[in-house]
Design an enzyme around this catalytic site. Structure first.
Site, PDB file in Angstrom:
ATOM      1  CD  GLU A 247      -4.702   8.069  -0.830  1.00  0.00           C
ATOM      2  OE1 GLU A 247      -5.669   8.251  -1.579  1.00  0.00           O
ATOM      3  OE2 GLU A 247      -3.553   8.500  -1.068  1.00  0.00           O
ATOM      4  CE  LYS A 249       4.659  11.102   2.747  1.00  0.00           C
ATOM      5  NZ  LYS A 249       5.708  10.684   1.831  1.00  0.00           N
ATOM      6  NE  ARG A 269       8.256  16.693  -3.768  1.00  0.00           N
ATOM      7  CZ  ARG A 269       8.161  16.843  -2.468  1.00  0.00           C
ATOM      8  NH1 ARG A 269       7.726  15.863  -1.725  1.00  0.00           N
ATOM      9  NH2 ARG A 269       8.516  17.963  -1.888  1.00  0.00           N
ATOM     10  CE  LYS A 418       4.534  15.791   4.518  1.00  0.00           C
ATOM     11  NZ  LYS A 418       5.874  16.166   4.019  1.00  0.00           N
TER      12      LYS A 418
END
Length: 555
Positions: A247, A249, A269, A418
């Site tokens: 996906e 980022k 967050r 990541k």
């Protein structure tokens, strides 16, 4: 019903214990002895809170207010200042003043406070607002302080400052609950993340520890999100899982969005409620998601609709701090929402559903809201091409997700990785700084930056820098930092660890200069992370791992 003095005595004992297992044993015995109606608030007070973890602290009692209270009770401020300067701990300084008898107290008719009494008094102080509120706050506190013992005064002072120093963190309380109820510590951590507050979890388990199996999200109470580990490259990803979902980022604000009927709340967050800052996102959710109850996650990105491209993070950060003149900022800084996960739908918790199934459910309920661009592949060249598309849009890179991965609240897990195109920046907290020179003489420009030692709970310095921010950003930052000032030593000012910055650097070096053992070479601030808290910063342990990886690459 426990007295406040009993809590103060236990915490004093705990502060002097270095061995983790003994600390947990002592604290657990005390927590286990609490009644249900005092359990949650006692845990809050131990952690320096008067509310759930995610609720913004309202107990605005400055050091100057505490000193004024003590002065009114006959304390010699020079003596107090000397003790404070020596220890760096106002609570400890106050305790010594009490032990020396250098304060006017109610010796004959002193009130003996319970924990609940102190909590109720703090809530009264918290709710004082408007003209004359500081004077009322001082009177309230005088009435309390003159009835306290030395240890109680120390504890109250630390609670008022939100600077506890007893070596008890949320993780310590998790360990205590695991010990008390015989529940696996990983289950406790996940339940804590889902419920969003360790005090609420303790209360939930009080009647029946088996309730751990039925923990669910509380709508409009944020949970701790799942986080991704770091991958050095695509080979790292495919060594962990293949095929993988990749996906985009985005460089925006990670948003946790709760909906019931026509009510919507948006949390960051760090679990901050930013609903008022994004009425356009609220409207988008209401117009598109027709299910009654839903919790979704996405990224809110500042967006240039003419070029159909994201704007830098600095633009979205201007929106997050605004609660007034919102209509003006909606026009000046439009945003776009990209959804990437669904956690809860009409009474059903979806965290144990596989990622690919959650994505399908999200696709079905999203209406016309964009989903984060995603591909599924096991081919490195396809992943690299998708990565280039992302970074060409000025995004941070990609997040790779294992197709059957569960959603694990509050955990950084290797089923999400990541992938970024540069040396991984670090999130560090400002613990001090120096007044600048020349045109910068009126603001803090040389920042002392620290990472968290997760073994001790200390924030240890790893670098200092004056590079990266504009003068206007330093002026704004200085205003915020001074709200958290602890003390000033010449040109150096020390702060409570509250404000987080993202730091880029050339390399990590070993350093005998810093207690952490590490220093960042050529560090500069990339941006201020208003969306993160001191709990979100990188750890010394992570910096050590990065250093070891760096050494291997050099060899």
């Amino acid at each position: 019903m426990k007295y406040f003095s009993e809590l103060a005595e236990i915490l004093e004992k705990v502060e002097k214990i270095n061995e983790k297992s003994l600390k947990i044993d002592v604290l657990s015995r005390f927590i286990k002895s609490l009644d249900k109606n005092e359990l949650k608030i006692t845990i809050w007070l131990i952690l320096g809170n008067t509310e759930e973890e995610w609720v913004e602290r309202k107990l605005n009692v400055s050091i100057s207010t505490i000193i004024k209270v003590l002065k009114n009770l006959g304390v010699n401020i020079k003596e107090l200042s000397s003790l404070y300067k020596k220890s760096g701990d106002l609570g400890e300084a106050v305790k010594i003043i009490y032990e020396r008898g250098n304060i006017k107290l109610n010796k004959w008719f002193a009130k003996k406070y319970t924990i609940i009494d102190i909590y109720n008094e703090l809530k009264k102080i918290e709710n004082l607002e408007g003209e004359g509120s500081r004077e009322k706050r001082i009177l309230y506190l005088e009435g309390i302080y003159k009835n306290l013992s030395p240890l109680e005064a120390k504890l109250l002072t630390r609670i008022l400052q939100g600077d506890m120093r007893y070596g008890v963190l949320e993780g310590t309380i998790e360990d205590c609950l695991s010990y008390i109820y015989g529940i696996d510590d990983e289950k406790i951590k996940i339940a804590h993340a889902i419920i969003g507050d360790i005090g609420v979890l303790a209360e939930y388990l009080f009647d029946n520890p088996k309730n751990i199996e039925n923990v669910n999200i509380r709508l409009f109470h944020p949970f701790k999100p799942m986080l991704a580990e770091k991958a050095n490259n695509f080979q790292d990803v495919f060594n962990n899982f293949s095929p993988a979902a990749f996906e985009f980022k985005f460089d925006g604000i990670r948003a946790q969005i709760h909906k019931r009927g026509n009510e919507v709340k948006i949390f960051t967050r760090r679990l901050k409620d930013v609903t008022k800052s994004f009425p356009d996102v609220v409207e988008l959710i209401l117009n598109n998601i027709k299910n009654n109850e839903v919790v979704v996650e996405g990224e809110i990105v500042a967006w240039d609709y003419n070029k159909n491209l994201p704007l830098p993070f600095q633009e979205i950060s201007k929106r997050i701090k605004r609660e007034y003149e919102i209509s003006k900022y909606i026009k000046e800084i439009p945003v776009k929402l990209f959804l990437f996960d669904i956690i809860y739908l009409d009474g059903k918790l979806l965290i144990n559903e596989e990622y690919i199934n959650r994505r399908k459910i999200l696709e079905e309920i999203r209406g016309n809201i964009d989903l984060t661009p995603m591909i599924i592949t096991s081919k490195e060249d396809e992943a690299k091409k998708f990565f280039e598309e992302s970074v060409n849009m000025k995004n941070e890179g990609l997040v790779a997700k294992k197709l059957d991965s569960k959603y694990i609240p509050g955990k950084r897990d290797k089923s999400w990785l990541k992938v970024k195109g540069h040396l991984e920046p670090l999130d560090l907290v400002i613990i001090g700084g120096e007044w600048g020179h020349g045109r910068r003489k009126n603001f803090i420009s040389d920042l002392y930056l620290a990472a968290l030692d997760k073994d001790t709970g200390e924030y240890l310095m790893v670098t200092k820098t004056f590079k990266g921010l504009s003068d206007n950003e330093y002026i704004q930052l200085t205003k915020e930092l001074l709200k958290y000032k602890i003390k000033e030593e010449g040109r150096i000012v020390w702060f409570k660890p509250k404000i987080v910055v993202e730091v880029i650097y050339d390399e990590i070096q070993k350093s005998p200069k810093y207690k952490s053992g590490f220093a960042l070479r050529f560090a500069r601030v990339n941006r201020i992370r208003w969306d993160k808290s001191e709990k979100d910063v990188n750890t010394i342990q992570e910096i050590r791992e990065l250093y070891e990886k760096q050494r291997k690459e050099e060899i």
